[in-house]
Design a protein around this motif. Structure first.
Motif, mmCIF file in Angstrom:
data_model
loop_
_atom_site.group_PDB
_atom_site.id
_atom_site.type_symbol
_atom_site.label_atom_id
_atom_site.label_comp_id
_atom_site.label_asym_id
_atom_site.label_seq_id
_atom_site.Cartn_x
_atom_site.Cartn_y
_atom_site.Cartn_z
ATOM 1 N N ALA A 134 -5.749 9.007 23.124
ATOM 2 C CA ALA A 134 -6.756 10.008 22.775
ATOM 3 C C ALA A 134 -6.144 11.371 22.486
ATOM 4 O O ALA A 134 -6.842 12.370 22.434
ATOM 5 C CB ALA A 134 -7.788 10.126 23.899
ATOM 6 N N ASP A 135 -4.839 11.417 22.301
ATOM 7 C CA ASP A 135 -4.179 12.676 21.941
ATOM 8 C C ASP A 135 -4.116 12.735 20.421
ATOM 9 O O ASP A 135 -3.140 12.344 19.798
ATOM 10 C CB ASP A 135 -2.781 12.739 22.546
ATOM 11 C CG ASP A 135 -2.142 14.105 22.375
ATOM 12 O OD1 ASP A 135 -2.670 14.922 21.582
ATOM 13 O OD2 ASP A 135 -1.119 14.355 23.021
ATOM 14 N N LEU A 152 -14.043 14.929 18.305
ATOM 15 C CA LEU A 152 -14.042 14.116 19.503
ATOM 16 C C LEU A 152 -14.991 14.785 20.485
ATOM 17 O O LEU A 152 -14.696 15.851 21.016
ATOM 18 C CB LEU A 152 -12.637 14.029 20.096
ATOM 19 C CG LEU A 152 -12.482 13.043 21.244
ATOM 20 C CD1 LEU A 152 -11.100 12.431 21.223
ATOM 21 C CD2 LEU A 152 -12.754 13.679 22.576
ATOM 22 N N GLU A 185 -17.777 14.385 23.858
ATOM 23 C CA GLU A 185 -17.954 13.591 25.076
ATOM 24 C C GLU A 185 -18.808 12.362 24.806
ATOM 25 O O GLU A 185 -18.470 11.260 25.228
ATOM 26 C CB GLU A 185 -18.590 14.465 26.145
ATOM 27 C CG GLU A 185 -18.799 13.762 27.464
ATOM 28 C CD GLU A 185 -19.455 14.657 28.493
ATOM 29 O OE1 GLU A 185 -19.931 14.104 29.504
ATOM 30 O OE2 GLU A 185 -19.500 15.889 28.315
ATOM 31 N N LEU A 205 -16.925 9.717 22.575
ATOM 32 C CA LEU A 205 -15.862 9.069 23.329
ATOM 33 C C LEU A 205 -16.454 8.145 24.389
ATOM 34 O O LEU A 205 -15.971 7.032 24.580
ATOM 35 C CB LEU A 205 -14.938 10.097 23.974
ATOM 36 C CG LEU A 205 -13.768 9.484 24.736
ATOM 37 C CD1 LEU A 205 -12.847 8.698 23.797
ATOM 38 C CD2 LEU A 205 -12.992 10.542 25.468
ATOM 39 N N VAL A 236 -6.800 5.793 29.344
ATOM 40 C CA VAL A 236 -6.825 6.742 28.229
ATOM 41 C C VAL A 236 -5.675 7.720 28.406
ATOM 42 O O VAL A 236 -5.532 8.328 29.464
ATOM 43 C CB VAL A 236 -8.164 7.511 28.186
ATOM 44 C CG1 VAL A 236 -8.179 8.489 27.026
ATOM 45 C CG2 VAL A 236 -9.346 6.546 28.113
ATOM 46 N N GLY A 241 -4.327 11.177 27.132
ATOM 47 C CA GLY A 241 -4.859 12.323 26.411
ATOM 48 C C GLY A 241 -3.852 13.430 26.217
ATOM 49 O O GLY A 241 -2.682 13.310 26.596
ATOM 50 N N VAL A 251 -9.289 18.576 26.557
ATOM 51 C CA VAL A 251 -9.300 17.622 27.660
ATOM 52 C C VAL A 251 -10.676 17.477 28.297
ATOM 53 O O VAL A 251 -11.043 16.387 28.734
ATOM 54 C CB VAL A 251 -8.251 18.024 28.724
ATOM 55 C CG1 VAL A 251 -8.373 17.186 29.978
ATOM 56 C CG2 VAL A 251 -6.864 17.886 28.144
ATOM 57 N N LEU A 263 -12.796 14.532 27.254
ATOM 58 C CA LEU A 263 -12.138 13.289 27.670
ATOM 59 C C LEU A 263 -12.348 13.046 29.155
ATOM 60 O O LEU A 263 -12.703 11.947 29.575
ATOM 61 C CB LEU A 263 -10.633 13.365 27.394
ATOM 62 C CG LEU A 263 -10.181 13.383 25.955
ATOM 63 C CD1 LEU A 263 -8.696 13.687 25.876
ATOM 64 C CD2 LEU A 263 -10.474 12.069 25.291
ATOM 65 N N GLU A 264 -12.119 14.076 29.943
ATOM 66 C CA GLU A 264 -12.236 13.953 31.394
ATOM 67 C C GLU A 264 -13.663 13.597 31.796
ATOM 68 O O GLU A 264 -13.890 12.731 32.630
ATOM 69 C CB GLU A 264 -11.783 15.267 32.032
ATOM 70 C CG GLU A 264 -11.885 15.308 33.532
ATOM 71 C CD GLU A 264 -13.119 16.057 33.992
ATOM 72 O OE1 GLU A 264 -13.719 15.618 34.983
ATOM 73 O OE2 GLU A 264 -13.474 17.069 33.375
ATOM 74 N N ALA A 302 -14.435 9.949 30.671
ATOM 75 C CA ALA A 302 -13.683 8.938 31.415
ATOM 76 C C ALA A 302 -13.998 8.970 32.908
ATOM 77 O O ALA A 302 -13.649 8.048 33.628
ATOM 78 C CB ALA A 302 -12.185 9.137 31.190
#
Length: 176
Positions: free
Chosen positions: A27-28, A81, A83, A86, A104, A106, A115, A118-119, A122
């Motif tokens: 996911a980076d 991207l 929340e 994703l 994942v 990131g 981030v 993503l956080e 996830a």
């Protein structure tokens, strides 16, 4: 960085050895690295899934199907991207009978804007300290991160602290 990509690949290998089925997501999107670790093309990937393509069609798989890998996708793709997008992608990956765990990888946590979605999607993050960064600096960065208004759900921290290697003393060779 590359050490984080190598670490998550190694963790995946250990989990596979223990019988788990793993799905790994890069996911980076700004600086993807995992495709290099696995020798796969970086596109198509996550960017395409976020744009609406079926994620199951974008996965690289091992022959036995126990390991699946989703590359980051074209870094120039401007699909945002978020929340929600994703989370939808991760749920699609996790609800199949083909995986026990979705990992994942990131971007740097110091880029809180990248981030945070993503956080949240996830459900937490594990911080991996760079071996090139002294532990004191990593701690100082973490303190700044936690005092600037962003409080991530940190599930763990992995450091690359190497033990000190004692100096090798030269000894005289006894005469024959």
């Amino acid at each position: 960085d590359d050490s984080c990509a190598a670490l998550i690949a190694y963790l995946s290998a250990l989990l596979l050895r223990d019988g788990l089925r793993i799905t790994l997501v890069d996911a980076d999107r700004a600086n993807p690295r995992l495709h290099r670790v696995f020798g796969k093309p970086d596109a198509p990937g996550l960017a395409d899934a976020l744009a609406g393509k079926r994620v199951t069609e974008l996965l690289h798989r091992t022959e036995d199907g126990r390991f699946r890998f989703l590359a980051a996708g074209d870094p120039d793709d401007e699909t945002p991207l978020t929340e929600d997008s994703l989370r939808k992608t991760l749920e699609e990956l996790a609800t199949t009978e083909k995986t026990d765990l979705v990992l994942v990888c990131g971007p740097s946590v110091w880029n809180a804007r990248a981030v945070a979605p993503l956080e949240r999607a996830a459900g937490g993050i594990v911080l991996v300290a760079s071996p090139e960064t002294p532990a004191e600096e990593s701690v100082a960065r973490a303190r700044r991160l936690l005092t600037n208004g962003y409080t991530p759900n940190i599930s763990g921290v992995i450091t690359h602290e190497l033990p000190a290697i004692p100096a090798i003393e030269k000894t005289k060779t006894p005469p024959d």
